[in-house]
Design an enzyme around this catalytic site. Structure first.
Site, PDB file in Angstrom:
ATOM      1  N   TYR A 154     -18.108 100.301  39.584  1.00 39.88           N
ATOM      2  CA  TYR A 154     -19.265  99.873  38.860  1.00 39.88           C
ATOM      3  C   TYR A 154     -19.102  98.537  38.197  1.00 39.88           C
ATOM      4  O   TYR A 154     -19.760  97.815  38.651  1.00 39.88           O
ATOM      5  CB  TYR A 154     -19.815 101.011  38.013  1.00 39.88           C
ATOM      6  CG  TYR A 154     -20.727 100.463  36.998  1.00 39.88           C
ATOM      7  CD1 TYR A 154     -22.097 100.497  37.859  1.00 39.88           C
ATOM      8  CD2 TYR A 154     -20.697  99.815  35.687  1.00 39.88           C
ATOM      9  CE1 TYR A 154     -23.315 100.031  36.979  1.00 39.88           C
ATOM     10  CE2 TYR A 154     -21.638  99.512  35.032  1.00 39.88           C
ATOM     11  CZ  TYR A 154     -22.767  99.637  35.620  1.00 39.88           C
ATOM     12  OH  TYR A 154     -23.905  99.325  34.596  1.00 39.88           O
ATOM     13  N   LYS A 203     -20.889  94.964  39.332  1.00 32.98           N
ATOM     14  CA  LYS A 203     -21.603  94.073  38.201  1.00 32.98           C
ATOM     15  C   LYS A 203     -21.058  92.889  38.438  1.00 32.98           C
ATOM     16  O   LYS A 203     -21.963  91.950  38.230  1.00 32.98           O
ATOM     17  CB  LYS A 203     -21.666  94.721  36.936  1.00 32.98           C
ATOM     18  CG  LYS A 203     -22.275  96.247  37.029  1.00 32.98           C
ATOM     19  CD  LYS A 203     -23.899  95.848  36.942  1.00 32.98           C
ATOM     20  CE  LYS A 203     -24.457  96.335  38.377  1.00 32.98           C
ATOM     21  NZ  LYS A 203     -25.971  95.895  38.206  1.00 32.98           N
TER      22      LYS A 203
END
Length: 253
Positions: free
Chosen positions: A150, A154
């Protein structure tokens, strides 16, 4: 008045962003993963001009979404998945799920949709912990770590925003960390309320203030902050664009 498409606007920060923009009198188009969520989004934001449907975990549906979306002044790439996946998940396209939804989908929509005047890409403060490995964008090597995947996605979102800003000087393209917001994604321990999480996106989408009419920047709560240094690396940006183009068959114009 501006026209704005907000992806992932059936709940959470995306819905709050869309509702705030609609309340201000702007023309807002919602986006939802499926028909059921589309109905929920329209019910929650009755001032919206409409809703487009498409699952960003599908390249075909993402392409269809891009074709269905009318030209807008602003696109807010809000949709995304969190890092709670216990194991590496592969989509119908044979792609790692987090990378496909969080990075590849906004790339493909950016490349295929009519060029807006402003682009806002949502990231996370965890981009600071992200690692951009162009040789392993889909985490095929080593043990799976959902939160690291994740964080990596990002960081790549910030790099994408900066790459578009550099490639398209006529478009204001920025990345936003909304903060740790009380949503399903943020979880029960989150510290900040929904309006705070949506405010910067609304500001960047609509304001003519000098601080908001910049490009290639990283913001949190209307404050420009330094991003992960890797995001500024032009070679990384170009490598990411090339990888996304190779996977999707679509080059950024």
């Amino acid at each position: 008045m501006v026209s704005v498409l907000v992806t992932g606007s059936s709940d959470g920060i995306g819905r709050e962003t869309a509702a705030t923009l609609a309340a201000q009198g702007h023309r807002v188009v919602l986006h939802a993963r499926d028909a059921a969520r589309a109905g929920q989004a329209l019910a929650a934001v009755p001032g919206a001009a409409g809703v487009v449907v498409g699952d960003l975990a599908s390249l075909e549906q993402t392409r269809e979404l891009a074709a269905a979306a009318e030209p807008c002044d602003v696109v807010v790439h809000n949709a995304g998945l969190g890092g709670g996946l216990a194991e590496r998940t592969v989509t119908e396209d044979g792609l790692e799920l987090l990378f496909q939804v969080n990075v590849l989908a906004p790339y493909l929509l950016t490349a295929l949709m009519p060029r807006p005047r402003r682009l806002v890409y949502l990231t996370s403060g965890l981009e600071a912990q992200g690692v951009a490995d162009l040789d392993d964008l889909q985490h095929e090597r080593g043990p799976w770590d959902g939160m690291q995947a994740y964080s990596d996605s990002k960081l790549l979102d910030v790099a994408l925003a900066f790459a578009v800003a550099r490639r398209w000087p006529d478009v204001l393209s920025n990345a936003v960390d909304p903060g740790w917001i009380k949503t399903k994604l943020g979880g029960p321990n989150a510290t900040d309320e929904l309006p705070k999480g949506a405010d910067t996106q609304v500001w960047l989408a609509t304001s003519d203030e000098p601080a908001a009419t910049v490009t290639g920047r990283y913001f949190k709560w209307r404050e420009e902050l330094p991003a992960n240094p890797a995001a500024y690396d032009v070679d990384l940006q170009e490598g990411l664009l090339a990888a996304c183009a190779a996977i999707t068959g679509v080059k950024l114009p």
